[in-house]
Design an enzyme around this catalytic site. Sequence first.
Site, PDB file in Angstrom:
ATOM      1  N   LYS A  95       3.724  50.602   6.046  1.00  0.00           N
ATOM      2  CA  LYS A  95       4.386  49.584   6.858  1.00  0.00           C
ATOM      3  C   LYS A  95       5.180  50.236   7.988  1.00  0.00           C
ATOM      4  O   LYS A  95       5.141  49.773   9.138  1.00  0.00           O
ATOM      5  CB  LYS A  95       5.313  48.733   5.981  1.00  0.00           C
ATOM      6  CG  LYS A  95       6.152  47.704   6.754  1.00  0.00           C
ATOM      7  CD  LYS A  95       5.290  46.702   7.510  1.00  0.00           C
ATOM      8  CE  LYS A  95       6.130  45.715   8.331  1.00  0.00           C
ATOM      9  NZ  LYS A  95       6.844  44.740   7.513  1.00  0.00           N
ATOM     10  N   LEU A  96       5.904  51.305   7.695  1.00  0.00           N
ATOM     11  CA  LEU A  96       6.655  51.981   8.753  1.00  0.00           C
ATOM     12  C   LEU A  96       5.717  52.592   9.790  1.00  0.00           C
ATOM     13  O   LEU A  96       6.016  52.587  10.993  1.00  0.00           O
ATOM     14  CB  LEU A  96       7.572  53.047   8.153  1.00  0.00           C
ATOM     15  CG  LEU A  96       8.745  52.523   7.320  1.00  0.00           C
ATOM     16  CD1 LEU A  96       9.578  53.686   6.788  1.00  0.00           C
ATOM     17  CD2 LEU A  96       9.627  51.571   8.126  1.00  0.00           C
TER      18      LEU A  96
END
Length: 284
Positions: free
Chosen positions: A172-173
């Site tokens: 996600k990052l």
Amino acid sequence: MAQEIDRTTTTIGFAGLGNLGRPMAESLRRDGWSLKVLDPEPARADGLEADVVDGPRDLAECGVIALAVPDDEAVTEILGELVPLLAAGSVVLVHSTILPGTAQRLAREAEDQNIGLLDVPVSGGAERALSGSLTVMAGGREEVLAQARPVLDAVAETVLHVGPSGAGAAVKLANQLMMFAALAGAQEALDLAGAYGVPEQTVLEAVSTSTGDSWITRNWGFFDRVAAAYDEAGTPVRNRPWSKDLWDVVAAARESDVQVPLGGLLAQHLADRVEAHTRKGSSS
């Protein structure tokens, strides 16, 4: 292997009814799941067919806990109070964007209580959340993911198992860094063309069939709408993804000894640009 979670016998405890949490909860209800919901502002549950509770302990009898709260601190606080009270075999789904290290620690603590925990951040925005067509990046044990699939399939069109605990948070990052790098580039490019009298829409039309094409340019205005929603909800700028998530990128990189000079630069200035563009749009 544990059996899939059954919607006819399981209540989901859902914490966090913000920009993504509320439409995710609506998708779960539409799919037939019973909900107990928790939010600092109970009015956010208005119109949602769910039992509104006062605190984490009131979710202790739920077989599934789903979290869409703002950050690591909120996730840790809720689970620190709740996990010791959950029945063995329960499942915790952390949809919040958190640090990979936090996800790993929480998974270990849950395992000690015979609780399955997945870091399952989502991407796609509020509209896709409402339609149940998000993308889920799942980190954790495969058997827990298999158990939780009926819940995740209610909110997502795509569920990817990306690795062990912490992997979902890491992917996600990575997604956020790619997305916000493209956003910063597009904003600067449009400013450059605008200085020569070219309107934004003209540039966007030109790049739509050129090498500068991207999700960002095809969905121009997305972040203006998201920022306006955050304004309406009273969400501080520091808790919005273009600020909070980019600082998480820097923190995760520091923790793993990876250099992300572009991420650091974006963390310093992108939030101001996003907010300024939103104000410009609302005043025009």
